[in-house]
Scaffold this active site. Structure first.
Site, PDB file in Angstrom:
ATOM      1  N   HIS A   1     -11.580 -17.702  -8.256  1.00 52.14           N
ATOM      2  CA  HIS A   1     -12.352 -18.513  -7.316  1.00 52.14           C
ATOM      3  C   HIS A   1     -13.824 -18.141  -7.496  1.00 52.14           C
ATOM      4  CE1 HIS A   1     -13.923 -19.760  -3.366  1.00 52.14           C
ATOM      5  NE2 HIS A   1     -12.843 -20.490  -3.202  1.00 52.14           N
TER       6      HIS A   1
ATOM      7  N   ASP B   1      -9.117  -9.803  -5.075  1.00 48.48           N
ATOM      8  CA  ASP B   1      -9.228 -10.905  -4.119  1.00 48.48           C
ATOM      9  C   ASP B   1      -7.813 -11.247  -3.660  1.00 48.48           C
ATOM     10  OD1 ASP B   1      -9.374 -13.333  -2.829  1.00 48.48           O
ATOM     11  OD2 ASP B   1     -10.412 -14.390  -4.429  1.00 48.48           O
TER      12      ASP B   1
ATOM     13  N   GLN C   1      -5.402 -15.367  -1.143  1.00 45.26           N
ATOM     14  CA  GLN C   1      -4.253 -16.261  -1.233  1.00 45.26           C
ATOM     15  C   GLN C   1      -2.915 -15.550  -1.079  1.00 45.26           C
ATOM     16  OE1 GLN C   1      -4.398 -19.425  -1.095  1.00 45.26           O
ATOM     17  NE2 GLN C   1      -6.610 -19.602  -1.355  1.00 45.26           N
TER      18      GLN C   1
ATOM     19  N   LYS D   1      -6.743 -17.562   6.529  1.00 45.36           N
ATOM     20  CA  LYS D   1      -5.683 -17.942   5.598  1.00 45.36           C
ATOM     21  C   LYS D   1      -4.361 -17.269   5.965  1.00 45.36           C
ATOM     22  CE  LYS D   1      -8.908 -18.635   1.746  1.00 45.36           C
ATOM     23  NZ  LYS D   1      -8.931 -20.086   1.652  1.00 45.36           N
TER      24      LYS D   1
ATOM     25  N   CYS E   1     -13.201 -24.781  -6.048  1.00 45.15           N
ATOM     26  CA  CYS E   1     -14.113 -23.652  -6.284  1.00 45.15           C
ATOM     27  C   CYS E   1     -13.664 -22.823  -7.484  1.00 45.15           C
ATOM     28  CB  CYS E   1     -14.237 -22.778  -5.032  1.00 45.15           C
ATOM     29  SG  CYS E   1     -14.982 -23.623  -3.632  1.00 45.15           S
TER      30      CYS E   1
END
Length: 411
Positions: free
Chosen positions: A123, A200, A203, A226, A366
């Site tokens: 991303h 990261d 997700q 999220k 993104c």
């Protein structure tokens, strides 16, 4: 439909509404998940009975707010199996977390001619901060490419990981391809070259258990919105000794120990990174979201979403002219399915689905360098959650076919 699922659905009244006179089918969970009533109620209760600014206050309400605020820090640490709460920094988002690491820690460890290694599936939030760091430091930014099956090419990672590599930054789960990357193996290999690993987890955090000690990552970032929580609150985990080395990048109240006319002394981590009044209500909501997930149990969430994907993916593959990006097998796929329909713009597909009450996301997500690698400008993305059902999957497949038929007839 099992009893547990029926009870869960009742916690999300937003899902019972209609969009364009059709029942809402929400499949944009990778962008933002919906927030259940228990989380909303906890936030309302805080504002109604405990609302005050945290830290430094000596009155009862401030003490109660501070206790609640710091208790969530302990809760977050337990949720991701961090060694202690001092390794948990409250921050607005995953994006801000990654920028903090790149700006503060990156400036300490990356020098001219050093290398930063990221993947092509990142991303922009886990790409641009490293791109800018490389420019500032005259370092080299390198990309790990995709394998033929559109998973991460581990052989390419091994080739590009060198003694000059100072930072490896990687998504645990791709927000486009749905693939989960082998973080533990990546970290082991990176540490052999004395590189630091930044993950990261935006997700992955709502869909699989995370144990930062087992993974041995140096930094890990995620966002509340999220994972059933509110917007505007995120978390940065960092190994305590690394957070201690880092300098704050925002200055003001709360983060200082002492201030004179000419100099200032910071508080210890994590508080030195939390300048100004934080999103206290958001922290309370984050804690409530973790409580909600914990009560459901991550094993149930994983099993439910795996069942949905196992049911959905083979049906989508059979639609003529539909291309799925990422692994084609369920075993290697997370709760994200990204696709295109031949000769149809993704925005047209998403608009057509919206007219049928189905909410998906269309665009470059993104991840423009990844789109270039895939040979497309944009895609359609459907992202699932445990509050979706098998009936939802049937309806989604049917509506995709209807949209395809409509536009092909119009053309």
């Amino acid at each position: 439909m099992d009893k547990k699922f029926e009870n869960v659905i009742k916690d999300f009244p937003i899902l019972s509404q209609k969009i364009n006179d059709e029942p809402l089918l929400y499949l944009d969970n990778a962008a933002t998940s919906q927030t259940p009533n228990p989380v909303l109620n906890e936030m309302v209760s805080f504002y109604q009975s405990e609302n005050a600014n945290v830290h430094r206050g000596v009155y009862t309400l401030a003490n109660e707010a501070t206790t609640a605020y710091e208790n969530v820090r302990e809760q977050v640490a337990e949720f991701i199996h961090a060694p202690n709460a001092k390794s948990i920094v409250y921050i607005r988002s995953t994006t801000e977390s990654l920028n903090l690491v790149a700006s503060s820690f990156g400036d300490l460890v990356v020098h001219e001619s050093d290398e930063i290694l990221i993947t092509i599936m990142e991303h922009h939030s886990n790409l641009i901060p490293w791109q800018q760091l490389a420019k500032r430091k005259h370092a080299k930014l390198k990309y790990v490419e995709l394998a033929d099956d559109q998973t991460l090419d581990i052989a390419d990672f091994k080739r590009k990981l060198t003694e000059r590599t100072k930072i490896v930054a990687v998504a645990q789960m791709s927000n486009v391809l749905g693939v989960t990357n082998p973080i533990k193996e990546i970290t082991r290999l990176a540490h052999q070259q004395h590189a630091y690993v930044v993950v990261d987890a935006a997700q992955s955090v709502a869909h699989q258990s995370i144990d930062v000690q087992d993974l041995d990552v140096d930094f890990l970032a995620f966002s509340g919105h999220k994972m059933l929580g509110p917007t505007g609150i995120g978390v940065l985990f960092g190994k305590a000794e690394l957070l201690d080395e880092m300098n704050p990048v925002q200055f003001g109240g709360e983060m200082i120990e002492t201030v004179s006319r000419t100099q200032a002394k910071w508080q210890s981590a994590p508080w030195k990174f939390e300048a100004g009044t934080q999103n206290i209500g958001g922290v309370i909501g984050l804690g409530a979201a973790i409580t909600y997930i914990s009560k459901l149990k991550m094993t149930w969430i994983e099993a439910t979403e795996h069942k949905l994907l196992t049911y959905l993916l083979p049906q989508l593959v059979q639609i003529k002219g539909l291309t799925i990006y990422g692994p084609q097998t369920v075993a290697e796929h997370g709760s994200i399915v990204t696709f295109n329909l031949a000769n149809l713009h993704p925005h047209d597909v998403a608009t057509g689905l919206d007219m049928l009450g189905v909410e998906v996301r269309a665009g470059h997500h993104c991840a423009q360098p990844l789109m270039t690698t895939l040979g497309v400008e944009s895609t359609v993305r459907a992202s699932l959650s445990f509050y979706n059902s098998l009936a939802d999957m049937d309806r989604f497949v049917y509506d995709v076919k209807m949209v395809k038929e409509f536009f092909n007839r119009e053309s």
